[in-house]
Write an enzyme that holds these catalytic residues in place. Sequence first.
Site, short mmCIF file in Angstrom:
data_model
loop_
_atom_site.label_atom_id
_atom_site.label_comp_id
_atom_site.label_asym_id
_atom_site.label_seq_id
_atom_site.Cartn_x
_atom_site.Cartn_y
_atom_site.Cartn_z
N TYR A 121 44.74 30.47 33.28
CA TYR A 121 45.45 31.13 34.51
C TYR A 121 46.67 30.22 34.98
O TYR A 121 46.21 29.25 35.12
CB TYR A 121 44.68 31.44 35.85
CG TYR A 121 43.85 32.60 35.57
CD1 TYR A 121 44.48 33.92 35.71
CD2 TYR A 121 42.57 32.70 35.41
CE1 TYR A 121 43.55 35.29 35.74
CE2 TYR A 121 41.76 33.49 35.27
CZ TYR A 121 42.34 34.85 35.37
OH TYR A 121 41.28 35.98 35.27
N TYR A 180 37.27 32.61 29.19
CA TYR A 180 37.26 31.40 29.72
C TYR A 180 35.87 30.97 30.39
O TYR A 180 35.34 31.68 30.80
CB TYR A 180 38.54 31.18 31.14
CG TYR A 180 38.65 32.23 32.18
CD1 TYR A 180 37.77 31.87 33.26
CD2 TYR A 180 39.42 33.28 32.00
CE1 TYR A 180 37.85 32.99 34.14
CE2 TYR A 180 39.18 34.23 33.00
CZ TYR A 180 38.33 34.02 34.29
OH TYR A 180 38.39 34.93 35.29
N ARG A 219 33.23 33.88 31.02
CA ARG A 219 33.87 35.34 31.28
C ARG A 219 34.29 36.17 30.01
O ARG A 219 35.06 35.69 29.14
CB ARG A 219 34.86 35.55 32.11
CG ARG A 219 34.74 34.63 33.85
CD ARG A 219 34.07 35.71 34.61
NE ARG A 219 33.86 37.32 34.07
CZ ARG A 219 34.60 37.98 34.76
NH1 ARG A 219 35.55 37.68 35.64
NH2 ARG A 219 34.35 39.29 34.47
N HIS A 260 39.30 39.68 30.07
CA HIS A 260 39.39 40.75 31.13
C HIS A 260 40.85 40.91 31.51
O HIS A 260 41.46 39.57 31.61
CB HIS A 260 38.40 40.85 32.17
CG HIS A 260 38.41 39.54 33.12
ND1 HIS A 260 37.66 38.40 32.54
CD2 HIS A 260 39.03 38.96 34.00
CE1 HIS A 260 38.08 37.42 33.35
NE2 HIS A 260 38.76 37.77 34.26
N HIS A 297 42.69 41.62 35.19
CA HIS A 297 42.36 42.24 36.85
C HIS A 297 43.65 43.32 36.86
O HIS A 297 44.58 43.03 36.95
CB HIS A 297 42.58 40.97 37.70
CG HIS A 297 41.52 40.03 37.39
ND1 HIS A 297 40.23 39.73 38.18
CD2 HIS A 297 41.48 39.06 36.46
CE1 HIS A 297 39.78 38.86 38.00
NE2 HIS A 297 40.43 38.23 36.90
FE LIG Z 1 39.55 36.56 35.97
#
Ligand SMILES: [Fe+2]
Length: 241
Positions: free
Chosen positions: A112, A151, A161, A164, A166
């Site tokens: 991110y 990640y 994870r 995905h 959000h």
């Molecule tokens: Fe996330």
Amino acid sequence: MAQPVTRGGVPIGYRRDDAEVDPPYLHPNYVATRTRAPKRPLVPLRHTLSEITGPVYGHEDVGELDHDLTRQHEGEPLGERIILHGRVLDGDQRPVRNTLIELWQANAAGRYRHEVDTHPAPLDPNFSGAGRCITDDEGRYRFITIKPGAYPWRNHPNAWRAAHIHLSLFGTAFATRLVTQMYFPGDPLFFQDPIFLAVRDERDRRRLISEFDLGSTVPEWALAYRFDIVLRGREATPVED
Ligand SMILES: [Fe+2]
């Protein structure tokens, strides 16, 4: 025509969360919920007029390229370009029109653009990872982005994870606000992702997985995934009159 917001002077609220379907506040395998979850039973309050009538977001604030995360910088981001589209409906099967959808995600390397993300994967100067759009008259939305990477997140040993995206939807009122995550079909990490597994029923979990949509792919350009979203319906089905 606008739907009535009161009946007999009493606000028509929205349906409450389905305790069988939604993840519990406390899901111990998702470690952060151990301190985040309320310790006492919730007290349901009647929805107020301001919760069922506002806020309403218009078109003005959404830029022409906000829905296209591949064209927000000088060059194109690295990764697999995808189209993400679907419809937003309410629990009474009505399209939710003119509603704001916001999206945020990691880049193709699973990183991110955020100061607390310390995953040693490269940032992409051509990818911010945030977008938004407004649904049309049929409740449809469409984003162009790149497929996010998995990640690590330190929830448990060797925790990753599942890939995905959000999503945040405002719906027609505060009471319909939905923040959720969308997954990709066939992800090998589902079995060890406690956020995904916090939704207890397998059929309900499947509703969080987008569908590969060959019919909406653009040949020689991008694959497509479809993800339909259902927001709360009203406690009393509104009648348009
Ligand atoms: Fe996330």
